[in-house]
Scaffold this motif. Structure first.
Motif, short mmCIF file in Angstrom:
data_model
loop_
_atom_site.label_atom_id
_atom_site.label_comp_id
_atom_site.label_asym_id
_atom_site.label_seq_id
_atom_site.Cartn_x
_atom_site.Cartn_y
_atom_site.Cartn_z
N TRP A 89 37.15 34.68 75.82
CA TRP A 89 37.82 35.16 74.61
C TRP A 89 36.89 34.97 73.42
O TRP A 89 35.81 34.41 73.55
CB TRP A 89 39.16 34.45 74.40
CG TRP A 89 39.06 32.97 74.14
CD1 TRP A 89 38.73 32.00 75.03
CD2 TRP A 89 39.29 32.29 72.89
NE1 TRP A 89 38.74 30.76 74.42
CE2 TRP A 89 39.08 30.92 73.11
CE3 TRP A 89 39.64 32.73 71.62
CZ2 TRP A 89 39.22 29.97 72.11
CZ3 TRP A 89 39.79 31.77 70.63
CH2 TRP A 89 39.58 30.41 70.87
N GLY A 90 37.30 35.45 72.27
CA GLY A 90 36.49 35.30 71.08
C GLY A 90 37.35 35.28 69.84
O GLY A 90 38.55 35.57 69.89
N ASP B 12 33.62 32.05 76.76
CA ASP B 12 33.46 32.66 78.08
C ASP B 12 34.51 33.73 78.36
O ASP B 12 34.22 34.74 78.98
CB ASP B 12 33.45 31.60 79.19
CG ASP B 12 34.70 30.73 79.19
OD1 ASP B 12 35.47 30.75 78.21
OD2 ASP B 12 34.91 30.01 80.18
N ASP C 231 29.51 31.73 74.75
CA ASP C 231 28.58 32.76 75.20
C ASP C 231 27.54 33.03 74.12
O ASP C 231 26.35 32.99 74.37
CB ASP C 231 29.36 34.04 75.54
CG ASP C 231 28.46 35.13 76.07
OD1 ASP C 231 27.90 35.89 75.25
OD2 ASP C 231 28.28 35.20 77.30
N LYS D 234 31.94 34.12 70.46
CA LYS D 234 32.38 34.58 71.77
C LYS D 234 32.32 33.43 72.77
O LYS D 234 31.28 32.84 73.00
CB LYS D 234 31.47 35.73 72.25
CG LYS D 234 31.75 36.22 73.64
CD LYS D 234 33.04 37.02 73.71
CE LYS D 234 33.23 37.70 75.05
NZ LYS D 234 33.77 36.88 76.10
N TYR E 120 31.35 36.58 64.60
CA TYR E 120 32.21 36.47 65.78
C TYR E 120 31.67 35.39 66.70
O TYR E 120 30.46 35.32 66.95
CB TYR E 120 32.23 37.82 66.52
CG TYR E 120 33.35 37.97 67.49
CD1 TYR E 120 34.65 38.23 67.05
CD2 TYR E 120 33.14 37.85 68.85
CE1 TYR E 120 35.70 38.37 67.94
CE2 TYR E 120 34.18 38.00 69.76
CZ TYR E 120 35.46 38.26 69.29
OH TYR E 120 36.49 38.39 70.18
N ASP F 152 27.59 35.64 66.66
CA ASP F 152 26.99 36.76 65.96
C ASP F 152 27.41 36.65 64.50
O ASP F 152 28.61 36.71 64.19
CB ASP F 152 27.49 38.07 66.57
CG ASP F 152 26.85 39.30 65.94
OD1 ASP F 152 25.79 39.17 65.30
OD2 ASP F 152 27.42 40.39 66.09
#
Length: 124
Positions: free
Chosen positions: A88-89, A86, A68, A84, A82, A71
């Protein structure tokens, strides 16, 4: 300055003064910021990526992920952030550019290891 006291003492012992230490520290910080920018560009707006992440219940050495976003932030010599996916992350605790096509992130809890990512599975 991000050098710890032992590193500072060792660097002074080989002849660096306070200005040299500050300049070296600034160069390290700049390099980490550059890496963060390149990693952010690599992941861009997300999409499909491949990794060598070890996954439970997978027989494959290469995993496919829908990313996704990423960051990232830096502080001195530290790169954190982090990643991310789709659904979970995972925290990022370091990263580096291996080539134009492959990057490596040190992922935190749940993975706790270094993982290579590429847009093309053949690049892994």
């Amino acid at each position: 300055m991000h050098f710890d006291p032992r590193e500072q003492a060792a660097l002074r012992e080989v002849g660096l003064d306070t200005d040299d230490l500050r300049a070296a520290s600034d160069l390290v910080s700049d390099a980490v910021e550059d890496d963060a920018e390149q990693l952010a560009q690599f992941f861009g707006d997300g999409g499909t990526f491949y990794s060598n992440m070890e996954m439970a219940h997978s027989a494959s050495d290469v995993q496919e992920h829908t990313v996704d976003h990423v960051d990232l932030y830096t502080h001195g010599a530290e790169l954190r952030g982090y990643l991310k996916f789709d659904s979970w992350g995972v925290p990022i605790e370091g990263g580096r550019i291996l080539s134009e096509d492959v990057v490596e992130l040190t992922l935190g809890p749940t993975i706790d290891g270094r993982v290579k990512f590429a847009r093309d599975d053949d690049d892994l």
